[in-house]
Design an enzyme around this catalytic site. Structure first.
Site, PDB file in Angstrom:
ATOM      1  N   VAL A  60      33.779 -10.223 -35.490  1.00  0.00           N
ATOM      2  CA  VAL A  60      33.374  -9.199 -36.106  1.00  0.00           C
ATOM      3  C   VAL A  60      32.017  -8.520 -35.513  1.00  0.00           C
ATOM      4  CG1 VAL A  60      33.083  -7.452 -37.940  1.00  0.00           C
ATOM      5  CG2 VAL A  60      35.018  -8.998 -38.084  1.00  0.00           C
ATOM      6  N   ALA A  61      31.082  -9.700 -35.716  1.00  0.00           N
ATOM      7  CA  ALA A  61      29.716  -9.296 -35.298  1.00  0.00           C
ATOM      8  C   ALA A  61      29.520  -9.009 -33.885  1.00  0.00           C
ATOM      9  CB  ALA A  61      28.833 -10.507 -35.666  1.00  0.00           C
ATOM     10  N   ASP A  98      26.548  25.958   0.297  1.00  0.00           N
ATOM     11  CA  ASP A  98      26.500  27.214   1.012  1.00  0.00           C
ATOM     12  C   ASP A  98      25.239  27.858   0.904  1.00  0.00           C
ATOM     13  OD1 ASP A  98      29.331  27.268   1.639  1.00  0.00           O
ATOM     14  OD2 ASP A  98      29.874  28.209  -0.236  1.00  0.00           O
TER      15      ASP A  98
END
Length: 896
Positions: free
Chosen positions: A284-285, A331
């Protein structure tokens, strides 16, 4: 409006079609159009079918990272720790809801931006040619269409001039098909009848006046569209990289969890259940729960910021690609210049005749139409010509529209022996176009009211006059006429009347934008159909080219289309590789595409601007296609990734800045979150290495990940671009988000610093109560097996609170350190996140119900100084490291 099924509109003459729809050659009256709009509704397709919201929500629960957390929660239940299992699953739920909300908001943002730039058409209302919203069209409207325009509704052709239609969207046939105004006796489908123009098709060439007879869902395109399902889009480069990060971090998490479980059982002597709990904690960490919502947030905020600066993003992936752009092919007219064309000078012995012929050879009105033609009409008006009256007296009969190959346009008008021409004539061909191209079709010229042959000396005189005007930055057009006794429109044996010089000044801020590109390592290449001297003059005025070292054009920097044709692909690549600040003039559309392909073959990331139908191939071939919102055609906008609302080159530079900023923000967030993950893992690794109690519980890790980590991480994702982001070269397109320098910085520098400070805070608490490291080892088994005294348990809870507080407070400094050059810039979300995480920690350890739940005790006042010292620690460490690296290596980090 309903048409009779027995009489399809394709079988009617133009007059009958107008009568059937109760319209006229002057179009509808505004009041009548409004009434019809109320009856038939707006001219738009039914909303596109999207993946149902419920399925998009479930997607957030089933992606790779979520599945890992589901499994971790399930293991917690197997380990007989249901409170831990519910806590982990709550992380999945909250993260999924937040990710879904961010994704939903990002989609709504993109949908809202499409309404910022509504499609517009030129239509006749109340007898005047006006600019109308495409959604306001109703059956009976009379509209004008030119090359590059998308047909906004099902239409019947009323007038056609060399009209070709691209109907591939309906038929799949890529070759343009001819369209005329002639009635068709047989009943055909809309896409097959040669006098009908279905909605969604595009005008490939020529010009048309068309009568709208079906709108919205009643069009053939609308009937097909509601049957088609949405197609799955391919993942962007950013999505692929984020997916790779998720898999990499997950592999690290699972590997470390497995190692912790085995080490706990085999080396420390911890039971399988306790070891499983520790392994779950490590997994989880290491999972960056906030990664996906933060990436989405960073992209969505960048899109919103770019929209405020007049750049509309049509594809989210383009935001990230912008940060890699190394070449901009732009352009000139309307992008580098102000698109405020005005007639500046003329070269002719008969200026009224010159302006009359030019005005007759225009399709615009004084307010609506091509800027070049509008400038000609306004110049004629200033000279005292009433062109509306002249057009009625000298009506147009036929037209050869302008195209990029001929570079000219011609009309046949009924001249009625007008005495302003030296010779009596029934018909007159009026032509305007590029001087050198039109001069080749001229055999005579008009001088002092006399038509005389054009010899070499006279042609050289015309060419010199053209060059003089072009060197001043003028766009030069030649005007020629051809009297004829028969209504024949031929562009040969013309009589040159003179030249007109139109000037479109550079846009304010373009010079600064060009300079910013050069500082950012971005090559700017002008690609224009204009004459070389004109393009070169404007390029020098805006700083794209340096001041001239000698008179005449610079052959090294200014390349004409004819010169490009003589270069092989290898020679072109050599030119592009070793020359920068180039101007390509008199370029045909296929040459522009070749230029883009050559740059890409050299490994450059190319952004291309375009506005015409012929620019679409180059826009699609580019890494980032940028279309003009005001002057651009529908085809160009559909082919582009980004649309500039203001047609301004400076907006492109701003967009690149935001693209670079997004990439930096995601890297900062990853650095921040991985560094904090190391600090969360450190207590378990230290427990295994030193045989001491775990400094944190799994619930405390979840409190960090969800309660204190998330908001600062989101704040980093919302950071504005750094002030120096445009002072660095563009990154390589293949540079990964998660590279080795970032991993070293996260795991071996900032993460190690956070972990060391957390464990020092934990040890300092025990030491302040007179318990040394050997003693802590001795009491570890009792704490681990829940056999310790209440006093020792209270001390463990207090030490855990200090360890957790060390991580929280050092995270505040790490978040500021990760901002690097942005450290002093305002970021309300980040400061809110830092304040929230600090307040949340104070509440967690100070409020008894929460303190009991998270196994923490209030921190003594003498230890708060340690927590406060943790905030500046990362900032000081980063400054010392940066100074050392600059002194020894001269390199910078992601936080520079």
């Amino acid at each position: 409006m309903q048409l009779s099924a027995a009489a399809p509109i394709s079988s009617l003459t133009c007059e009958q079609a107008l009568a059937t729809l109760q319209s006229s050659p002057q179009g509808l009256r505004s009041e009548e159009a409004h009434n019809r709009l109320q009856r038939v509704g707006p001219n738009r397709l039914p909303p596109q079918r999207r993946r149902p919201l419920i399925l998009r929500l479930t997607d957030q629960f089933t992606h790779f990272m979520a599945l890992l957390l589901w499994a971790a929660g399930g293991m917690a239940f197997l380990a007989r720790t249901p409170e831990l299992g519910w806590a982990i699953w709550s992380v999945v739920l909250i993260n999924a809801l937040f990710s879904f909300w961010q994704d939903f908001q990002a989609e709504r943002t993109l949908a809202a931006l499409t309404n910022v730039l509504p499609r517009q058409v030129r239509g006749w209302r109340d007898g005047r040619l006006q600019v109308l919203s495409a959604e306001e069209l109703v059956p009976g409207d009379l509209i004008e269409l030119e090359a590059g325009d998308q047909v906004p509704a099902d239409c019947r052709v009323i007038e056609a001039a060399a009209l070709y239609l691209n109907a591939a969207v309906l038929t799949g046939e890529s070759l343009p098909v001819v369209r005329t105004a002639q009635p068709q006796p047989q009943r055909l489908r809309t896409s097959e009848a040669t006098n009908l123009m279905p909605a969604g098709t595009t005008v490939a060439a020529g010009r048309a006046q068309a009568l709208v007879y079906a709108t919205g869902g009643d069009t053939e395109f609308g009937q097909v569209a509601h049957l088609s399902a949405g197609t799955e889009r391919a993942p962007s480069t950013l999505e692929v990289q984020v997916g790779r990060i998720v898999r990499t971090v997950t592999a690290i998490a699972v590997s470390m969890g497995a190692f912790a479980f085995l080490a706990g059982v085999l080396l420390v002597g911890v039971g399988p259940v306790e070891s499983l709990v520790f392994a779950i904690g490590i997994i989880v960490a290491n999972v960056p729960e906030g990664l996906l919502p933060t990436v989405t947030l960073a992209l969505a905020l960048a899109v919103q910021r770019m929209a405020r600066e007049r750049a509309l993003v049509r594809r989210l992936s383009a935001v990230e690609t912008l940060g890699c752009v190394s070449v901009i092919c732009t352009d000139k007219t309307g992008t580098l210049t102000a698109n405020a064309m005005a007639l500046q000078t003329t070269w002719s012995s008969d200026e009224p005749l010159l302006l009359l012929a030019a005005g007759l050879c225009c399709n615009a009105s004084k307010q609506v139409g091509d800027p070049t033609e509008t400038a000609l009409l306004q110049g004629a008006q200033r000279a005292g010509l009433d062109l509306e009256q002249e057009r009625q007296r000298l009506p147009r009969q036929r037209e050869l529209p302008f195209d990029s190959e001929r570079r000219m346009m011609s009309v046949l008008v009924q001249w009625h022996n007008d005495p302003r021409w030296p010779q009596a004539s029934a018909w007159m061909v009026c032509s305007k176009g590029a001087p050198m191209e039109l001069l080749q079709r001229c055999s005579h010229w008009l001088r002092a009211g006399v038509i005389t042959p054009l010899g070499p000396a006279e042609r050289q005189l015309v060419s010199s006059a053209n060059d003089v005007m072009a060197r001043q930055g003028h766009r030069v057009l030649a005007i020629a006429c051809r009297p004829c006794d028969q209504p024949q429109l031929e562009e040969q044996d013309l009589v040159l009347v003179g030249l007109v010089g139109l000037y479109d000044p550079p846009r304010p801020g373009v010079s600064q934008a060009i300079a910013a590109c050069h500082r950012a390592g971005i090559k700017v290449t002008m690609v224009t159909g204009d004459y070389g001297l004109t393009a070169e003059a404007i390029a020098r005025q805006i700083g794209l080219l340096d001041a001239p070292a000698h008179a005449g054009p610079d052959p090294v920097r200014v390349v004409n289309g004819s010169d490009l044709n003589r270069l092989s692909d290898a020679q072109l690549r050599q030119l592009l590789k070793f020359r920068s600040r180039l101007v390509f003039a008199r370029m045909a559309p296929e040459q522009k595409l070749r230029l883009v392909q050559a740059y890409r073959a050299l490994g450059e990331v190319v952004a291309v601007t375009g506005d015409g139908v012929n620019d679409a191939p180059a826009l699609r071939a580019a890494d980032v296609g940028i279309a003009m919102g005001r002057s651009g055609t529908d085809v160009a906008r559909e082919a582009a990734d980004i649309v500039l609302v203001d047609d301004n080159f400076a907006t492109i530079v701003s967009a690149v800045r935001h693209g670079r900023g997004v990439y930096d923000n995601i890297r900062r967030f990853i650095l921040y979150i991985l560094a904090s993950n190391v600090a969360e893992v450190a207590p378990f690794l230290t427990m295994l290495a030193l045989r001491i109690p775990a400094a944190l519980t799994v619930l405390q890790i979840l409190a960090v990940d969800l309660g204190t980590d998330l908001l600062p991480a989101l704040g980093l994702g919302a950071d504005p671009p750094r002030t120096d982001v445009m002072n660095q070269p563009p990154r390589h397109r293949d540079q990964p988000l998660l590279d080795r320098p970032l991993l070293r910085q996260a795991y071996l520098f900032l993460g190690l610093l956070e972990g060391v400070l957390a464990m020092l805070g934990y040890g300092l608490t025990w030491w302040s109560h007179g318990i040394s490291l050997p003693q802590l080892r001795n009491i570890a088994p009792a704490l681990l097996h829940h056999q310790a005294s209440a006093e020792l348990v209270a001390l463990q809870h207090q030490a855990s609170a200090v360890a957790l507080g060390s991580i929280v407070f050092v995270q505040a400094g790490t978040a500021l350190a990760c901002r690097g050059g942005n450290r002093l810039k305002p970021n309300a979300l980040l400061w809110l996140g830092i304040a929230t995480e600090l307040i949340a920690f104070v509440v967690l350890q100070g409020w008894p119900p929460l303190a009991r739940t998270f196994q923490m005790a209030p921190i003594p006042s003498q230890l708060w100084w340690w927590l406060l010292l943790c905030i500046p620690a990362p900032l000081l460490a980063v400054q010392l490291r940066t100074t050392w690296r600059a002194h020894h290596h001269g390199s910078s980090s992601v936080m520079a």
